[in-house]
Design an enzyme around this catalytic site. Structure first.
Site, PDB file in Angstrom:
ATOM      1  CG  ASP A  80      -1.857  -4.940 -16.786  1.00 39.30           C
ATOM      2  OD1 ASP A  80      -0.976  -5.070 -15.920  1.00 39.30           O
ATOM      3  OD2 ASP A  80      -2.961  -4.372 -16.580  1.00 39.30           O
ATOM      4  CG  HIS A  81      -2.563  -8.150 -13.987  1.00 39.37           C
ATOM      5  ND1 HIS A  81      -2.056  -8.461 -12.746  1.00 39.37           N
ATOM      6  CD2 HIS A  81      -2.877  -6.826 -13.933  1.00 39.37           C
ATOM      7  CE1 HIS A  81      -2.091  -7.389 -11.970  1.00 39.37           C
ATOM      8  NE2 HIS A  81      -2.568  -6.369 -12.669  1.00 39.37           N
ATOM      9  CB  SER A 206      -7.368   4.210 -10.564  1.00 41.38           C
ATOM     10  OG  SER A 206      -7.061   4.044 -11.926  1.00 41.38           O
ATOM     11  CB  THR A 228     -10.112   2.056 -12.116  1.00 42.76           C
ATOM     12  OG1 THR A 228      -9.840   0.673 -11.852  1.00 42.76           O
ATOM     13  CG2 THR A 228     -11.463   2.422 -11.551  1.00 42.76           C
TER      14      THR A 228
HETATM   15  O1  G3H Z   1      -2.888  -3.546 -14.043  1.00 46.61           O
HETATM   16  C1  G3H Z   1      -3.614  -2.522 -14.071  1.00 46.61           C
HETATM   17  C2  G3H Z   1      -3.626  -1.539 -12.992  1.00 46.61           C
HETATM   18  O2  G3H Z   1      -3.017  -2.073 -11.869  1.00 46.61           O
HETATM   19  C3  G3H Z   1      -4.959  -0.913 -12.793  1.00 46.61           C
HETATM   20  O3  G3H Z   1      -5.138  -0.248 -11.553  1.00 46.61           O
HETATM   21  O4  G3H Z   1      -7.611  -0.338 -11.249  1.00 46.61           O
HETATM   22  O5  G3H Z   1      -6.225   1.286  -9.989  1.00 46.61           O
HETATM   23  O6  G3H Z   1      -6.548   1.592 -12.420  1.00 46.61           O
HETATM   24  P1  G3H Z   1      -6.457   0.612 -11.307  1.00 46.61           P
HETATM   25 ZN    ZN Z   2      -2.725  -4.393 -12.052  1.00 41.75          ZN
END
Ligand code: G3H
Ligand code: ZN
Length: 273
Positions: A80-81, A206, A228
């Site tokens: 992720d990212h 989230s 989150t």
């Molecule tokens: O890459 C992770 C998600 O985009 C997290 O999103 O902070 O709304 O859970 P969130």
């Molecule tokens: Zn993200």
């Protein structure tokens, strides 16, 4: 063998989506794997560079792999990212099913060149690639990271085709960290959904309402990222002893360091050093 790209492209046709949940330790991996097993539905276990820093790449990859195997679930392990080529390469080489290259802070050409380089490498070994176009204003954990920028629908086709990405993250009002007032621009998402040649990814989910999530899936979202809200569950369970904590890792790391010092003390006593 479970193939995450096939799963997401089937989902795209069927107007459904797969959840991508962030893991960083045994407990989060167990929660995701057991939920998938009990619900009998595929999941994506996603791991950020900060989770890799926290747990170690091989360690967290092995935890995820073992949980998937032990629970007999259909699941993919995803970076992720990822912010540079090096981290995506390490994840592809160790056996991730999918990687995200987040070049969203670069200009269009820079983002395109980086994303294409990652896709060329990953696709050689059949690893799926997620790119991002448009800037989500809050980073992991919900910290503000400069100005956000909505995805320009006119750039989507060009970016997706030239970079070779399999799935594409968009910025349509979604923000990390579930900040107050997070609201999707569904009109923009609909417009992007009509022109995109690849299925879409929703980060920062989230803070979204159930009805916005359902509408987003109808617009072409096939991967929905949740971090989150899971962190919050863990943090809330500690927060009486640690008020104000936002990330359970702060507690786990503190506890681990305390335990380590105690163990070293015993070793010192026992070894006579
Ligand atoms: O890459 C992770 C998600 O985009 C997290 O999103 O902070 O709304 O859970 P969130
Ligand atoms: Zn993200």
């Amino acid at each position: 063998m479970f193939n995450i790209k096939n799963e997401l492209y089937d989902a795209w046709k069927e107007k459904r989506a797969v959840g991508a949940f962030n893991i960083y330790d045994l407990e989060t991996a167990q929660a995701v794997a057991e939920a998938s097993k009990e619900a009998d539905y595929p999941v994506i276990m996603q791991i950020t560079p900060s989770a890799i820093e926290f747990a170690g790449l091989k360690q967290i990859f092995d935890i995820a792999k073992n949980e998937i195997h032990e629970n007999g679930i259909k699941a993919a392990i995803h970076l992720d990212h990822g912010k540079d080529y090096g981290i995506t390469k390490s994840c592809v080489d160790i056996g991730f099913d999918s990687v995200m290259i987040d070049g969203s802070k670069l200009d269009f050409e820079g983002n395109l060149a980086l994303t294409k380089k990652v896709a060329d490498h990953a696709h050689r070994v059949d690893v799926m690639v997620e790119g991002e176009i448009g800037v989500i204003s809050r980073e992991e954990g919900g910290e503000l990271s400069g100005e956000g920028e909505m995805t320009n629908p006119d750039m989507v086709r060009d970016f997706a085709t030239k970079s070779g990405v399999d799935i594409l993250a968009v910025s349509v009002g979604n923000e990390h960290g579930a900040p107050k007032g997070e609201k999707l621009n569904l009109e923009l998402l609909r417009e992007i959904g009509l022109s995109t040649p690849v299925p879409l990814v929703m980060h920062g989910a989230s803070g979204l309402s159930e009805s916005d999530i359902k509408e987003a899936v109808r617009c072409g979202i096939v991967k929905l990222n949740i971090d989150t809200n899971i962190r919050k569950i863990f943090v809330d369970s500690f927060s009486i002893k640690h008020p104000g904590i936002k990330d359970p890792r702060e507690i786990l790391l503190g506890a681990k360091n305390e335990a380590k010092e105690l163990i070293k003390k015993y070793i010192g006593i026992l070894s006579g050093k």
